[in-house]
Write a protein that holds these residues in place. Structure first.
Motif, mmCIF file in Angstrom:
data_model
loop_
_atom_site.group_PDB
_atom_site.id
_atom_site.type_symbol
_atom_site.label_atom_id
_atom_site.label_comp_id
_atom_site.label_asym_id
_atom_site.label_seq_id
_atom_site.Cartn_x
_atom_site.Cartn_y
_atom_site.Cartn_z
ATOM 1 N N THR A 2 -40.921 -19.051 2.642
ATOM 2 C CA THR A 2 -40.785 -19.361 1.223
ATOM 3 C C THR A 2 -39.822 -20.504 0.947
ATOM 4 O OG1 THR A 2 -39.024 -17.719 0.962
ATOM 5 C CG2 THR A 2 -41.294 -16.979 0.538
ATOM 6 N N ASP A 51 -49.122 -14.058 1.531
ATOM 7 C CA ASP A 51 -48.161 -15.139 1.775
ATOM 8 C C ASP A 51 -48.256 -16.205 0.685
ATOM 9 O OD1 ASP A 51 -47.409 -13.788 4.060
ATOM 10 O OD2 ASP A 51 -48.442 -15.164 5.439
ATOM 11 N N LEU A 54 -46.395 -14.857 -2.275
ATOM 12 C CA LEU A 54 -44.947 -14.947 -2.050
ATOM 13 C C LEU A 54 -44.438 -16.371 -2.263
ATOM 14 C CD1 LEU A 54 -44.565 -12.648 1.080
ATOM 15 C CD2 LEU A 54 -43.703 -12.193 -1.227
ATOM 16 N N ARG A 55 -45.179 -17.352 -1.756
ATOM 17 C CA ARG A 55 -44.772 -18.752 -1.940
ATOM 18 C C ARG A 55 -44.829 -19.157 -3.413
ATOM 19 N NH1 ARG A 55 -46.947 -19.261 3.313
ATOM 20 N NH2 ARG A 55 -49.082 -19.476 2.539
ATOM 21 N N ALA A 58 -41.868 -17.528 -5.176
ATOM 22 C CA ALA A 58 -40.651 -18.241 -4.758
ATOM 23 C C ALA A 58 -40.513 -19.550 -5.527
ATOM 24 C CB ALA A 58 -40.686 -18.503 -3.256
ATOM 25 N N SER A 59 -41.605 -20.274 -5.672
ATOM 26 C CA SER A 59 -41.590 -21.544 -6.390
ATOM 27 C C SER A 59 -41.249 -21.331 -7.869
ATOM 28 C CB SER A 59 -42.949 -22.230 -6.244
ATOM 29 O OG SER A 59 -42.995 -23.404 -7.005
ATOM 30 N N ARG A 73 -35.317 -14.290 -0.577
ATOM 31 C CA ARG A 73 -36.203 -13.156 -0.332
ATOM 32 C C ARG A 73 -35.376 -12.103 0.381
ATOM 33 N NH1 ARG A 73 -41.514 -13.301 3.188
ATOM 34 N NH2 ARG A 73 -42.171 -11.148 2.930
ATOM 35 N N PHE A 79 -37.197 -9.954 -4.048
ATOM 36 C CA PHE A 79 -36.449 -11.196 -4.189
ATOM 37 C C PHE A 79 -35.113 -10.871 -4.847
ATOM 38 C CE2 PHE A 79 -40.814 -12.554 -3.998
ATOM 39 C CZ PHE A 79 -40.780 -13.744 -3.297
#
Length: 97
Positions: A2, A51, A54-55, A58-59, A73, A79
């Motif tokens: 991430t 995934d 999750l990315r 995160a962004s 994370r 998070f």
């Protein structure tokens, strides 16, 4: 994966923010966010889809936080956000927004 702070970096950042808040009488908040249904998503569509989510999360979290804040994370679908100079009421508004 991430590009966020690692678990160890989060521990270090928490200690630094606590010390800073104690020294100057300021505030900071820690917000734990979990992704409901990530396991089901992984089971249904595969881990690459999870995934991707999750990315994306995160962004989005990185875009919404300030330069002095730390986003990482914590584990699996969790998070942790360390929000510098933020009261509990402000952190609640952030988390609900």
């Amino acid at each position: 994966m991430t590009g966020l702070a690692s678990h160890r970096e989060l521990h270090e950042s928490l200690a630094l923010e606590q010390a800073r808040a104690e020294d100057d009488g300021g505030h900071f908040s820690a917000v734990m966010l979990g992704l409901d249904g990530l396991k089901s998503l992984n089971d249904t569509y595969g881990h690459p889809a999870g995934d991707d989510v999750l990315r994306l999360v995160a962004s989005l979290l990185s875009e919404r936080t300030g330069a002095d804040d730390v986003v990482g994370r914590w584990a699996g679908d969790k998070f942790l956000l360390i929000l510098a100079g933020t009261t509990a009421a402000q952190a609640r508004l952030f988390a609900e927004g």
